[in-house]
Write a protein that holds these residues in place. Structure first.
Motif, PDB file in Angstrom:
ATOM      1  N   MET A   1      61.154 105.849  51.938  1.00 35.24           N
ATOM      2  CA  MET A   1      59.820 106.369  52.136  1.00 35.24           C
ATOM      3  C   MET A   1      59.739 107.008  53.516  1.00 35.24           C
ATOM      4  O   MET A   1      60.355 106.537  54.469  1.00 35.24           O
ATOM      5  N   GLY A   2      58.876 107.962  53.568  1.00 33.39           N
ATOM      6  CA  GLY A   2      58.684 108.629  54.841  1.00 33.39           C
ATOM      7  C   GLY A   2      57.752 107.838  55.737  1.00 33.39           C
ATOM      8  O   GLY A   2      57.027 106.934  55.309  1.00 33.39           O
ATOM      9  N   GLN A   3      57.810 108.163  56.999  1.00 33.61           N
ATOM     10  CA  GLN A   3      56.989 107.483  57.982  1.00 33.61           C
ATOM     11  C   GLN A   3      55.492 107.684  57.700  1.00 33.61           C
ATOM     12  O   GLN A   3      54.690 106.772  57.858  1.00 33.61           O
ATOM     13  N   GLN A   4      55.124 108.839  57.219  1.00 36.35           N
ATOM     14  CA  GLN A   4      53.713 109.137  56.912  1.00 36.35           C
ATOM     15  C   GLN A   4      53.218 108.265  55.769  1.00 36.35           C
ATOM     16  O   GLN A   4      52.097 107.753  55.809  1.00 36.35           O
ATOM     17  N   GLN A   5      54.054 108.055  54.750  1.00 32.31           N
ATOM     18  CA  GLN A   5      53.656 107.215  53.617  1.00 32.31           C
ATOM     19  C   GLN A   5      53.473 105.769  54.058  1.00 32.31           C
ATOM     20  O   GLN A   5      52.548 105.086  53.607  1.00 32.31           O
ATOM     21  N   LEU A   6      54.324 105.266  54.931  1.00 33.27           N
ATOM     22  CA  LEU A   6      54.191 103.896  55.428  1.00 33.27           C
ATOM     23  C   LEU A   6      52.891 103.729  56.231  1.00 33.27           C
ATOM     24  O   LEU A   6      52.199 102.718  56.108  1.00 33.27           O
ATOM     25  N   LEU A   7      52.572 104.714  57.035  1.00 36.58           N
ATOM     26  CA  LEU A   7      51.322 104.660  57.792  1.00 36.58           C
ATOM     27  C   LEU A   7      50.108 104.677  56.868  1.00 36.58           C
ATOM     28  O   LEU A   7      49.124 103.980  57.102  1.00 36.58           O
ATOM     29  N   LEU A   8      50.156 105.469  55.809  1.00 35.26           N
ATOM     30  CA  LEU A   8      49.046 105.501  54.848  1.00 35.26           C
ATOM     31  C   LEU A   8      48.898 104.165  54.127  1.00 35.26           C
ATOM     32  O   LEU A   8      47.783 103.698  53.881  1.00 35.26           O
ATOM     33  N   ILE A   9      50.015 103.527  53.786  1.00 33.94           N
ATOM     34  CA  ILE A   9      49.968 102.220  53.127  1.00 33.94           C
ATOM     35  C   ILE A   9      49.358 101.182  54.078  1.00 33.94           C
ATOM     36  O   ILE A   9      48.497 100.383  53.689  1.00 33.94           O
ATOM     37  N   LEU A  10      49.786 101.188  55.336  1.00 33.91           N
ATOM     38  CA  LEU A  10      49.225 100.260  56.318  1.00 33.91           C
ATOM     39  C   LEU A  10      47.736 100.504  56.533  1.00 33.91           C
ATOM     40  O   LEU A  10      46.952  99.564  56.644  1.00 33.91           O
TER      41      LEU A  10
END
Length: 129
Positions: A1-10
């Motif tokens: 997963m990309g860093q942007q997707q992880l931030l959106l999940i958080l």
């Protein structure tokens, strides 16, 4: 997963957590307010009983223009909302005060409570907690 997707999940998890906490707080405050309203309703009903006793002649089992001798009926002293007790009967018996202590805690060890001052033709409610 990309860093942007992880931030959106958080971010989504954080928003959901805050929403859950707000919901719990709103539910709790509504429960306390509802319990207080129920205590006030019960106190108003008790005021009606006390005023009937005050107005009824002594020969018919009343107070004969006095609150002397009036007690809260046993079945109404404790109910699902809390407990009720007479805290003051004035001399020369022109009013009676009833304190209602609910079974819903506002803060640790502090319960919802109200006080009603019953006069011959009126009443005054004070919210204690």
């Amino acid at each position: 997963m990309g860093q942007q997707q992880l931030l959106l999940i958080l971010l989504a998890i954080l928003v959901i957590g805050v929403a859950i906490l707000l919901g719990i707080n709103m539910f709790r405050s509504h429960a306390v307010e509802t319990k207080r309203d129920n205590l006030i309703t019960d106190c108003v009903n008790l005021s009606g009983l006390a005023q009937q006793y005050y107005s009824r002649p002594a020969a018919m089992g009343g107070g004969g223009r006095s609150f002397s001798g009036w007690i809260i009926p046993t079945e109404l002293q404790i109910n699902a909302n809390g407990r009720f007790e007479i805290t003051d009967i004035s001399q020369p018996l022109s009013y009676v005060e009833v304190t209602a202590i609910g079974n819903e805690e506002v803060t640790a060890g502090d319960s919802v409570s109200v006080k009603i001052k019953i006069l011959p033709r009126d009443f005054q409610i004070t919210i204690l907690h």
